[in-house]
Design an enzyme around this catalytic site. Structure first.
Site, PDB file in Angstrom:
ATOM      1  CD  GLU A 144       1.987  31.788  -6.251  1.00 22.68           C
ATOM      2  OE1 GLU A 144       1.111  31.812  -7.128  1.00 22.68           O
ATOM      3  OE2 GLU A 144       1.775  32.128  -5.076  1.00 22.68           O
ATOM      4  CD  GLU A 316       3.182  36.312  -4.058  1.00 23.61           C
ATOM      5  OE1 GLU A 316       1.946  36.128  -4.042  1.00 23.61           O
ATOM      6  OE2 GLU A 316       3.871  36.156  -5.067  1.00 23.61           O
TER       7      GLU A 316
END
Ligand code: GAL
Length: 635
Positions: A144, A316
């Site tokens: 991320e 995710e």
């Protein structure tokens, strides 16, 4: 390509004795992909040079023996504590000049050369050891980028790199930089590149061209940092490399990072996003508290499909309550299945649930997993298993070109942030408002980068808010054969953030000029004749193009000529519905007025219907229970 499921696993969090049982249960649940390793640096190298990879060898082997495929992450989002001793100036620095500290994650500055070298070193060690491991079937770089506001750093390393970056941009000519930026204003002219600081800690607002240039530079630093890892991995492996992007994180150009990777993936937390990222009002948040916004995930699915040039995953997926939003409700029963299928409906190859087992320790102990901390199934497990069973019967992922396209451009987002002109006006929200209107009309959308020049197969292209509209894109849209919708603020600035001459939007084949712009308080909407209103932002339009939307006071708001429309106001939902209906009529596209919270999406072979509400709904595809979905095979 078959659609698959997976999960995120942290073998280093659990005793080795339970790994085999975990792996057995993962396979039994119908999972294929297990992502590991992305935060494990402290266990891989507990002190500088002390490499401890044996445990990771065994973890990969255990998973592989159970028939699972491993996605191996490079651990660079979590430099261990010793790194801070070795490189005390490696931390990113915030706009107030404060270095960020150790004790969570992402505590590095993208411009720090010492940390870049460490990242390369650990990546090379992992690549050499696991690049040909038969169980490692994909890689993830870092974790991320941009999370926790970490793209932009006001460090000394960033300043030096920024000066060099500017020197390259302006071919070494400081005079050109001064002229392009308009630095005569307030006597801001420079005589050397090394005099240029970072655009923070100024007395009043910094120069917008300086701010935008620094944003572009900061984005390029992320691209370069990622590329450094990819180049090493490529030397050692042939399997695909991905990165996991985020919801509404726009500080770097994802298309550019994605250009170096085979797969785009993103991390989807629908309930957390509704609370802190969608920008919805309290009524909407309450109505969708257990389901998430009906369009926010879909928007990102479509965006990251573009970033991945067709190949994308959910790395995710929220499986239950998360820990990080202001409020963290549990999903309505059925939503984990719905979110999974919604991703597949938008072309995902894989959906991985975060995480396998809830951690009983540290920052995320309130974050659900597929398993509870005591290893019993959490409620999401049954839904994941149901999806796995359904997938066994489903067709493979097929590419499809949607007739409707919407351009999303990171540079435009930074330009709007640099000079929004009115509180709360954001490019992301403008584009998202257009996206929602398209979805309310039952349309499936492809999102495209502003570098697109080939619009073959498109009937309608929306390009709102592209403040810097490159000449090549203007021309390509004008001759695309599609119905095109521009504005507001399209072409409002040149490449270095000055007002262009001729005045915007200067579109070929569309006689309209923006003579003046104003921003509006949220409580002063300007009503449109015939329904809807302009909110937030309004332009005075001059020129000979035909008027298609006016204010009640008869001022032109949207004009058209040939197959191009220019809309000079930020329309509310009713106004956008009218704009979309008119544009679709001229594009020959059928629109459907979908009931609240009902959304549909088609692929090459299927049409999906989703009920995002918490009540029963009658839809054009028949009755749907709360969180219900229907998959229709197309003839
Ligand atoms: C993501 C992140 C994960 C985990 C998760 C919690 O942003 O990649 O590591 O923190 O959020 O929701």
């Amino acid at each position: 390509m078959r659609r698959t499921l997976g999960t995120c696993y942290y073998p280093e969090h659990w005793p080795e004795e339970i790994w085999a049982e975990d792996a057995r249960r993962m396979a039994e649940a119908g999972l294929t992909w297990i992502r590991i390793g992305e935060f494990a640096w402290a266990r891989l190298e507990p002190s500088p040079g002390d490499l401890q990879f044996d445990w990771l060898d065994r973890a990969i082997e255990v998973l592989g023996q159970a028939g699972l495929k491993v996605v191996l992450g490079t651990p660079t989002a979590t430099p261990p504590r010793w790194m801070a001793d070795k490189h005390p100036d490696m931390f990113a620095v915030d706009a107030e000049g404060r270095p960020r500290g150790f004790g969570s994650r992402r505590h590095y500055c993208f411009s720090h050369q010492g940390y870049l070298a460490e990242s390369r070193r650990i990546t090379r060690l992992l690549a050499e050891r696991y690049g040909r491991n038969p169980h490692v079937a994909a890689w993830q770089t870092d974790n991320e980028y941009g999370c926790h506001d970490t793209t932009i750093s006001y460090s000394d390393a960033a300043r030096t790199a920024f000066q060099r970056w500017l020197e390259v941009q302006f071919n070494g000519s400081i005079a050109d930089l001064n002229a392009a930026w308009g630095n005569i204003f307030w006597s801001m002219e420079y005589s050397r590149f090394d005099q240029i600081g970072l655009p923070n800690l100024t007395v009043t607002e910094p120069h917008p061209a300086h701010v935008l240039a620094f944003r572009r530079f900061s984005s390029d630093q992320v691209v370069a940092y990622n590329r450094a890892q990819v180049e090493i991995l490529r030397d050692h492996t042939d399997v695909p490399i991905a990165h996991n992007y985020m919801g509404r994180i726009t500080d770097f150009d994802h298309y550019k990072v994605g250009g170096d990777l085979e797969i785009a993936s993103w991390d989807s937390y629908p309930l957390g996003f509704l609370e802190d990222r969608v920008g919805a009002d309290a009524d909407h948040q309450r109505a969708y508290a257990r389901q998430g916004d009906p369009d926010f995930q879909a928007f990102h699915h479509d965006l990251y499909r573009a970033v991945g040039r067709g190949r994308w995953w959910i790395m995710e997926q929220q499986p239950g309550p998360v820990n990080w939003a202001p409020y963290n409700p549990a999903p309505l029963p059925g939503m984990v299945r719905l979110w999974s299928w919604e991703a597949f409906a938008h072309g995902a190859e894989a959906v991985c649930y975060f995480r396998w087992r809830q951690a009983p320790f540290a920052q995320e102990q309130m974050h659900a997993g597929l398993l509870r901390p005591d290893s019993k199934d959490a409620p999401a497990m049954a839904e994941a298993q149901e999806v796995a069973r359904e997938l066994a019967e489903a067709p493979e992922v097929q590419p499809w070109t949607a007739p409707v396209a919407l351009i999303f451009d990171y540079d435009a987002e930074w330009a709007w942030k640099t000079q929004p002109h009115g509180a709360g006006l954001s490019y992301f929200s403008l584009v998202f408002d257009h996206y929602k209107a398209l979805r309310r009309a039952g349309l499936s959308v492809d999102i495209l980068p502003s570098s697109t020049r080939d619009f073959t197969g498109r009937k309608l292209v929306l390009a709102p808010g592209l403040m810097h509209l490159p000449q090549g894109l203007k021309q390509a849209l004008a001759v695309s054969g599609a119905q095109v919708v521009h504005g507001p603020r399209s072409g409002a600035r040149d490449a270095h953030f000055s007002i262009p001459d001729p005045l915007p939007p200067a579109l070929p084949g569309l006689d309209v000029t923006v003579a003046r712009v104003e921003s509006l308080r949220p409580d002063m909407p300007v009503p449109l004749a015939g329904g809807g209103a302009v909110t937030g932002y309004l332009e005075d339009l001059e020129g000979g193009a035909a008027v298609m939307l006016r204010t009640k006071d008869a001022a032109a708001v949207a004009v058209c000529e040939g197959s191009q429309i220019y809309c000079g106001g930020w329309l509310d939902a009713d106004g956008l519905d009218r704009l979309v209906a008119t544009a679709c009529a001229s594009a020959g596209l059928e629109v459907r007025d979908l009931p609240e919270g009902i959304r549909c999406r088609r692929t090459a072979t299927e049409e999906f219907w989703f009920n995002h509400t918490d009540s029963d709904a009658d839809t054009p595809a028949g009755h749907l229970p709360p969180a219900g979905l229907k998959r229709l095979l197309l003839g």
